[in-house]
Design a protein around this motif. Structure first.
Motif, PDB file in Angstrom:
ATOM      1  N   GLU A  46      -2.815   4.431 -13.105  1.00  0.00           N
ATOM      2  CA  GLU A  46      -1.897   3.832 -14.075  1.00  0.00           C
ATOM      3  C   GLU A  46      -1.977   4.533 -15.419  1.00  0.00           C
ATOM      4  O   GLU A  46      -0.953   4.822 -16.051  1.00  0.00           O
ATOM      5  CB  GLU A  46      -2.179   2.335 -14.224  1.00  0.00           C
ATOM      6  N   ALA A  47      -3.184   4.842 -15.872  1.00  0.00           N
ATOM      7  CA  ALA A  47      -3.365   5.527 -17.151  1.00  0.00           C
ATOM      8  C   ALA A  47      -2.710   6.914 -17.131  1.00  0.00           C
ATOM      9  O   ALA A  47      -2.216   7.387 -18.152  1.00  0.00           O
ATOM     10  CB  ALA A  47      -4.851   5.649 -17.488  1.00  0.00           C
ATOM     11  N   ALA A  48      -2.697   7.545 -15.960  1.00  0.00           N
ATOM     12  CA  ALA A  48      -2.106   8.883 -15.830  1.00  0.00           C
ATOM     13  C   ALA A  48      -0.606   8.821 -15.523  1.00  0.00           C
ATOM     14  O   ALA A  48       0.045   9.860 -15.408  1.00  0.00           O
ATOM     15  CB  ALA A  48      -2.832   9.667 -14.739  1.00  0.00           C
ATOM     16  N   GLY A  49      -0.075   7.612 -15.366  1.00  0.00           N
ATOM     17  CA  GLY A  49       1.345   7.461 -15.066  1.00  0.00           C
ATOM     18  C   GLY A  49       1.710   7.849 -13.643  1.00  0.00           C
ATOM     19  O   GLY A  49       2.839   8.240 -13.360  1.00  0.00           O
ATOM     20  N   ILE A  50       0.757   7.732 -12.742  1.00  0.00           N
ATOM     21  CA  ILE A  50       0.988   8.077 -11.331  1.00  0.00           C
ATOM     22  C   ILE A  50       1.233   6.794 -10.542  1.00  0.00           C
ATOM     23  O   ILE A  50       0.408   5.883 -10.554  1.00  0.00           O
ATOM     24  CB  ILE A  50      -0.223   8.835 -10.752  1.00  0.00           C
ATOM     25  N   GLY A  51       2.366   6.733  -9.864  1.00  0.00           N
ATOM     26  CA  GLY A  51       2.696   5.564  -9.074  1.00  0.00           C
ATOM     27  C   GLY A  51       1.850   5.480  -7.811  1.00  0.00           C
ATOM     28  O   GLY A  51       1.421   6.502  -7.276  1.00  0.00           O
ATOM     29  N   TYR A  52       1.612   4.285  -7.350  1.00  0.00           N
ATOM     30  CA  TYR A  52       0.867   4.082  -6.111  1.00  0.00           C
ATOM     31  C   TYR A  52       1.326   2.794  -5.467  1.00  0.00           C
ATOM     32  O   TYR A  52       1.945   1.941  -6.106  1.00  0.00           O
ATOM     33  CB  TYR A  52      -0.647   4.054  -6.366  1.00  0.00           C
ATOM     34  N   GLU A  53       1.034   2.664  -4.207  1.00  0.00           N
ATOM     35  CA  GLU A  53       1.340   1.452  -3.443  1.00  0.00           C
ATOM     36  C   GLU A  53       0.045   0.972  -2.824  1.00  0.00           C
ATOM     37  O   GLU A  53      -0.631   1.728  -2.129  1.00  0.00           O
ATOM     38  CB  GLU A  53       2.354   1.785  -2.352  1.00  0.00           C
ATOM     39  N   LEU A  54      -0.313  -0.261  -3.084  1.00  0.00           N
ATOM     40  CA  LEU A  54      -1.544  -0.823  -2.550  1.00  0.00           C
ATOM     41  C   LEU A  54      -1.297  -1.369  -1.147  1.00  0.00           C
ATOM     42  O   LEU A  54      -0.355  -2.125  -0.925  1.00  0.00           O
ATOM     43  CB  LEU A  54      -2.050  -1.948  -3.458  1.00  0.00           C
ATOM     44  N   ARG A  55      -2.138  -0.961  -0.224  1.00  0.00           N
ATOM     45  CA  ARG A  55      -2.099  -1.494   1.135  1.00  0.00           C
ATOM     46  C   ARG A  55      -3.518  -1.890   1.501  1.00  0.00           C
ATOM     47  O   ARG A  55      -4.429  -1.074   1.406  1.00  0.00           O
ATOM     48  CB  ARG A  55      -1.598  -0.454   2.125  1.00  0.00           C
ATOM     49  N   GLU A  56      -3.694  -3.121   1.894  1.00  0.00           N
ATOM     50  CA  GLU A  56      -5.029  -3.602   2.266  1.00  0.00           C
ATOM     51  C   GLU A  56      -5.174  -3.619   3.775  1.00  0.00           C
ATOM     52  O   GLU A  56      -4.205  -3.786   4.501  1.00  0.00           O
ATOM     53  CB  GLU A  56      -5.244  -5.016   1.715  1.00  0.00           C
ATOM     54  N   TYR A  57      -6.410  -3.425   4.227  1.00  0.00           N
ATOM     55  CA  TYR A  57      -6.703  -3.434   5.654  1.00  0.00           C
ATOM     56  C   TYR A  57      -8.147  -3.846   5.853  1.00  0.00           C
ATOM     57  O   TYR A  57      -8.956  -3.796   4.942  1.00  0.00           O
ATOM     58  CB  TYR A  57      -6.445  -2.058   6.287  1.00  0.00           C
ATOM     59  N   ARG A  69       1.375   8.904  10.289  1.00  0.00           N
ATOM     60  CA  ARG A  69       0.168   9.597  10.737  1.00  0.00           C
ATOM     61  C   ARG A  69       0.052  10.964  10.062  1.00  0.00           C
ATOM     62  O   ARG A  69      -1.013  11.370   9.651  1.00  0.00           O
ATOM     63  CB  ARG A  69       0.200   9.746  12.257  1.00  0.00           C
ATOM     64  N   GLU A  70       1.175  11.668   9.914  1.00  0.00           N
ATOM     65  CA  GLU A  70       1.176  12.978   9.258  1.00  0.00           C
ATOM     66  C   GLU A  70       0.844  12.873   7.774  1.00  0.00           C
ATOM     67  O   GLU A  70       0.300  13.796   7.195  1.00  0.00           O
ATOM     68  CB  GLU A  70       2.541  13.648   9.397  1.00  0.00           C
ATOM     69  N   ARG A  71       1.187  11.752   7.152  1.00  0.00           N
ATOM     70  CA  ARG A  71       1.015  11.584   5.704  1.00  0.00           C
ATOM     71  C   ARG A  71      -0.270  10.845   5.326  1.00  0.00           C
ATOM     72  O   ARG A  71      -0.509  10.597   4.163  1.00  0.00           O
ATOM     73  CB  ARG A  71       2.201  10.817   5.131  1.00  0.00           C
ATOM     74  N   MET A  72      -1.075  10.476   6.312  1.00  0.00           N
ATOM     75  CA  MET A  72      -2.318   9.750   6.051  1.00  0.00           C
ATOM     76  C   MET A  72      -3.458  10.756   5.886  1.00  0.00           C
ATOM     77  O   MET A  72      -3.693  11.576   6.762  1.00  0.00           O
ATOM     78  CB  MET A  72      -2.629   8.791   7.208  1.00  0.00           C
ATOM     79  N   PHE A  73      -4.150  10.664   4.756  1.00  0.00           N
ATOM     80  CA  PHE A  73      -5.235  11.585   4.443  1.00  0.00           C
ATOM     81  C   PHE A  73      -6.540  10.816   4.274  1.00  0.00           C
ATOM     82  O   PHE A  73      -6.535   9.643   3.922  1.00  0.00           O
ATOM     83  CB  PHE A  73      -4.914  12.363   3.157  1.00  0.00           C
ATOM     84  N   LYS A  74      -7.638  11.506   4.536  1.00  0.00           N
ATOM     85  CA  LYS A  74      -8.960  10.909   4.375  1.00  0.00           C
ATOM     86  C   LYS A  74      -9.736  11.693   3.325  1.00  0.00           C
ATOM     87  O   LYS A  74      -9.434  12.855   3.056  1.00  0.00           O
ATOM     88  CB  LYS A  74      -9.716  10.897   5.708  1.00  0.00           C
ATOM     89  N   TYR A 104       4.885  16.704   1.312  1.00  0.00           N
ATOM     90  CA  TYR A 104       5.450  15.360   1.234  1.00  0.00           C
ATOM     91  C   TYR A 104       5.599  14.901  -0.210  1.00  0.00           C
ATOM     92  O   TYR A 104       4.812  15.276  -1.080  1.00  0.00           O
ATOM     93  CB  TYR A 104       4.545  14.372   1.984  1.00  0.00           C
ATOM     94  N   ASP A 105       6.589  14.054  -0.432  1.00  0.00           N
ATOM     95  CA  ASP A 105       6.741  13.464  -1.763  1.00  0.00           C
ATOM     96  C   ASP A 105       5.807  12.279  -1.936  1.00  0.00           C
ATOM     97  O   ASP A 105       5.514  11.868  -3.061  1.00  0.00           O
ATOM     98  CB  ASP A 105       8.182  13.054  -2.029  1.00  0.00           C
ATOM     99  N   ARG A 106       5.274  11.745  -0.829  1.00  0.00           N
ATOM    100  CA  ARG A 106       4.347  10.612  -0.878  1.00  0.00           C
ATOM    101  C   ARG A 106       3.359  10.731   0.274  1.00  0.00           C
ATOM    102  O   ARG A 106       3.760  11.013   1.400  1.00  0.00           O
ATOM    103  CB  ARG A 106       5.111   9.305  -0.751  1.00  0.00           C
ATOM    104  N   ILE A 107       2.073  10.534  -0.043  1.00  0.00           N
ATOM    105  CA  ILE A 107       1.044  10.517   1.000  1.00  0.00           C
ATOM    106  C   ILE A 107       0.205   9.260   0.824  1.00  0.00           C
ATOM    107  O   ILE A 107       0.228   8.617  -0.228  1.00  0.00           O
ATOM    108  CB  ILE A 107       0.130  11.769   0.948  1.00  0.00           C
ATOM    109  N   TRP A 108      -0.524   8.893   1.864  1.00  0.00           N
ATOM    110  CA  TRP A 108      -1.462   7.789   1.793  1.00  0.00           C
ATOM    111  C   TRP A 108      -2.858   8.376   1.838  1.00  0.00           C
ATOM    112  O   TRP A 108      -3.166   9.201   2.707  1.00  0.00           O
ATOM    113  CB  TRP A 108      -1.276   6.832   2.978  1.00  0.00           C
ATOM    114  N   VAL A 109      -3.672   7.976   0.894  1.00  0.00           N
ATOM    115  CA  VAL A 109      -5.063   8.423   0.875  1.00  0.00           C
ATOM    116  C   VAL A 109      -5.923   7.173   0.991  1.00  0.00           C
ATOM    117  O   VAL A 109      -5.862   6.293   0.148  1.00  0.00           O
ATOM    118  CB  VAL A 109      -5.419   9.193  -0.414  1.00  0.00           C
ATOM    119  N   SER A 110      -6.684   7.104   2.046  1.00  0.00           N
ATOM    120  CA  SER A 110      -7.533   5.956   2.283  1.00  0.00           C
ATOM    121  C   SER A 110      -8.828   6.196   1.535  1.00  0.00           C
ATOM    122  O   SER A 110      -9.483   7.191   1.750  1.00  0.00           O
ATOM    123  CB  SER A 110      -7.787   5.868   3.789  1.00  0.00           C
TER     124      SER A 110
END
Length: 130
Positions: free
Chosen positions: A11-22, A42-47, A122-128
């Motif tokens: 948020e401080a850096a102005g970077i958008g994110y989407e919270l997903r809980e699991y 699956r292609e956009r999920m990063f570890k 990708y324009d959006r990735i998920w990083v767990s």
């Protein structure tokens, strides 16, 4: 929900994110079963994997969940002779995150972070996680 350090820094850096809980599942440290994801996700999920370089110390790598870490390639990318995975018992103390919930953002200390080049596709990735 309490904001994590990662959320505050994004948020401080102005970077958008989407919270997903699991729920954490030790058999699938990303918390998600890859076979249950649609191919696009699956292609956009990063570890996030934490290593220690011979010269540079702790180095964090972010790569697709379907990929294995190639320590020789990682050492070359980080400009180090050799890197090895940090033992699971060390992850919390080094990063402030538990195994399976380690984010490349918001760690206790600022470590070099190397993203797999496929993240640029990708324009959006998920990083767990974090």
């Amino acid at each position: 929900m309490t904001k994590t350090n990662a959320m505050r820094q994004l948020e401080a850096a102005g970077i958008g994110y989407e919270l997903r809980e699991y729920e954490f599942d030790d058999a699938h440290p990303t918390g998600l079963h890859p076979e249950d994801l649609d191919p696009e996700m699956r292609e956009r999920m990063f570890k996030t994997l934490v290593t220690r370089g011979e010269k540079r110390g702790v180095i964090v790598f972010v790569l697709p969940v379907s990929e294995e870490l190639d320590l020789k390639k990682c050492a070359a990318a980080a400009g180090d002779k050799r890197v090895e995975m940090v033992h699971m018992k060390e992850v919390l103390g080094l990063t402030g995150y538990v195994r399976g919930g380690c984010s490349p953002v918001g760690m206790k200390k600022k470590y070099p972070v190397v993203f797999d080049e496929t993240a640029l596709l990708y324009d959006r990735i998920w990083v767990s996680a974090g």
